[in-house]
Write an enzyme that holds these catalytic residues in place. Structure first.
Site, PDB file in Angstrom:
ATOM      1  CB  CYS A  70      -5.177   7.272  -2.034  1.00 15.33           C
ATOM      2  SG  CYS A  70      -6.600   7.165  -1.384  1.00 15.33           S
ATOM      3  NE  ARG A 109      -7.997   2.259   7.993  1.00 13.19           N
ATOM      4  CZ  ARG A 109      -7.600   2.084   6.913  1.00 13.19           C
ATOM      5  NH1 ARG A 109      -6.396   2.584   6.443  1.00 13.19           N
ATOM      6  NH2 ARG A 109      -7.961   0.927   6.014  1.00 13.19           N
ATOM      7  NE  ARG A 111      -0.981   1.835   4.018  1.00 13.65           N
ATOM      8  CZ  ARG A 111      -1.386   2.824   3.660  1.00 13.65           C
ATOM      9  NH1 ARG A 111      -2.631   3.090   3.430  1.00 13.65           N
ATOM     10  NH2 ARG A 111      -0.685   3.751   2.913  1.00 13.65           N
ATOM     11  CG  HIS A 118      -8.106   7.011   5.046  1.00 12.57           C
ATOM     12  ND1 HIS A 118      -7.129   6.488   4.072  1.00 12.57           N
ATOM     13  CD2 HIS A 118      -7.797   6.906   6.058  1.00 12.57           C
ATOM     14  CE1 HIS A 118      -6.285   5.775   4.857  1.00 12.57           C
ATOM     15  NE2 HIS A 118      -6.461   6.266   6.038  1.00 12.57           N
ATOM     16  CG  ASP A 170      -2.345  -0.791   1.029  1.00 15.05           C
ATOM     17  OD1 ASP A 170      -2.719  -0.885  -0.355  1.00 15.05           O
ATOM     18  OD2 ASP A 170      -3.006  -1.158   1.743  1.00 15.05           O
TER      19      ASP A 170
HETATM   20  N1  ARG Z   1      -5.443  -0.017   1.262  1.00 15.87           N
HETATM   21  C1  ARG Z   1      -4.911   1.306   1.780  1.00 15.87           C
HETATM   22  C2  ARG Z   1      -5.584   1.282   3.319  1.00 15.87           C
HETATM   23  O1  ARG Z   1      -6.640   0.583   3.530  1.00 15.87           O
HETATM   24  C3  ARG Z   1      -5.738   2.332   0.996  1.00 15.87           C
HETATM   25  C4  ARG Z   1      -5.160   3.737   1.326  1.00 15.87           C
HETATM   26  C5  ARG Z   1      -5.766   4.918   0.577  1.00 15.87           C
HETATM   27  N2  ARG Z   1      -5.395   5.942   1.191  1.00 15.87           N
HETATM   28  C6  ARG Z   1      -6.164   7.228   1.107  1.00 15.87           C
HETATM   29  N3  ARG Z   1      -5.084   8.234   1.328  1.00 15.87           N
HETATM   30  N4  ARG Z   1      -7.323   7.103   1.451  1.00 15.87           N
HETATM   31  O2  ARG Z   1      -5.123   1.771   4.387  1.00 15.87           O
END
Ligand code: ARG
Length: 274
Positions: free
Chosen positions: A267, A144, A96, A173, A71
């Site tokens: 993203c 998040r 991550r 997000h 990612d």
């Molecule tokens: N697979 C990543 C996650 O879930 C995607 C992140 C997307 N990034 C963003 N800035 N929305 O963390």
């Protein structure tokens, strides 16, 4: 009334090529580990985005992709900078977590940045946006980033942080549901926010471009604007129309492979603000 003339400002961006992009874990509702992903195609689509930013005259820096961090292409999540100060990321999921150090190394080895490490969970520009004309940062929470990070970012960056609660897991997000269009204005999808946060957004941004459900599901809010040119997923045809009517110049980009990981244009792009 005719739409106002929109003006662009030259930006500096940080991107990371999707050399190691796959969907091998699932941390948001878009990620299906059983669906095939074409890493080569993801790379081609990403290159079109990078080239479009360069052709518009912006400065693009690159991070070296790290094997085992699929990612990492989503460079927006690595930090949040305002006025030369960088508030570091601290990722929610262990898959991550190591990305934060790669971003930190970039800022620590590039002159002109003061890096403030985070002790609170936050995913950088995934959940933070900045509007220079208002001096405000907007910050998402609910999935998040923790609200304790909103307070920590406010202390680090010295700008007021407006907390907005996200309520739909598909829009996990802030940058999947809201995007700055210029120094004062935003586009957003009201249904992704709690009733109180919707009222805050309506009060702050009476001229906002409001997205509908089809726009939001096409990742039409996950856009990057230089004030005039708005790069957004090609799939988001309804957003293209709405932005044109508001006087912006949409630049559609196909990032279909990256959408399989729950990401699109914004993203992939971190803005570096000095
Ligand atoms: N697979 C990543 C996650 O879930 C995607 C992140 C997307 N990034 C963003 N800035 N929305 O963390």
């Amino acid at each position: 009334m005719p739409a106002p003339v929109r003006t662009s400002r030259r930006r500096t961006y940080l991107l990371c090529p999707p050399d190691h992009f796959v969907v091998e874990y699932s941390i948001n509702p878009w990620m299906d580990t059983s669906a095939p992903v074409d890493t080569g195609l993801a790379g081609k689509q990403w290159s079109v985005l990078r080239d479009a930013l360069v052709e518009l005259g912006h400065e693009v820096h690159l991070l070296e992709p790290v094997p085992g961090l699929p990612d990492m292409v989503f460079a927006a999540n690595g930090a949040f900078s305002v006025g030369g100060v960088v508030y570091g990321a601290s990722f929610k999921y262990p898959q991550r977590a190591a990305e934060a150090a790669a971003h930190e190394a970039f800022y620590r080895t590039t002159p002109g940045w003061r890096y403030v490490p985070a002790t609170e969970i936050n995913e950088g520009e995934g959940d933070f946006a900045y509007l220079p004309g208002t001096g405000l940062a907007l910050a998402g929470y609910g999935f998040r980033t923790h609200t304790t990070a909103h307070a920590q970012a406010q202390e680090a960056l010295g700008c007021p942080v407006v907390s907005l609660r996200l309520t739909d897991p598909r829009f996990y997000h802030l940058d999947t549901a809201l995007a700055p269009l210029d120094d004062h204005n935003v586009a957003y999808y009201p249904q992704a926010f709690s009733p109180g946060s919707r009222r805050v957004l309506a009060a702050l941004f009476p001229d906002a471009v409001r997205a509908d459900t089809a726009d939001a599901y096409a990742f039409g809010l996950n856009l990057v604007s230089d004030g005039r040119h708005v790069l957004l997923p090609a799939e988001a045809a309804g957003m293209v129309d709405k932005l044109e009517r508001a006087g912006y110049l949409p630049v559609p980009v196909d990032l279909g492979e990256l959408k399989k990981a729950g990401g699109a244009v914004k993203c992939c792009v971190a803005e570096l603000r000095r």
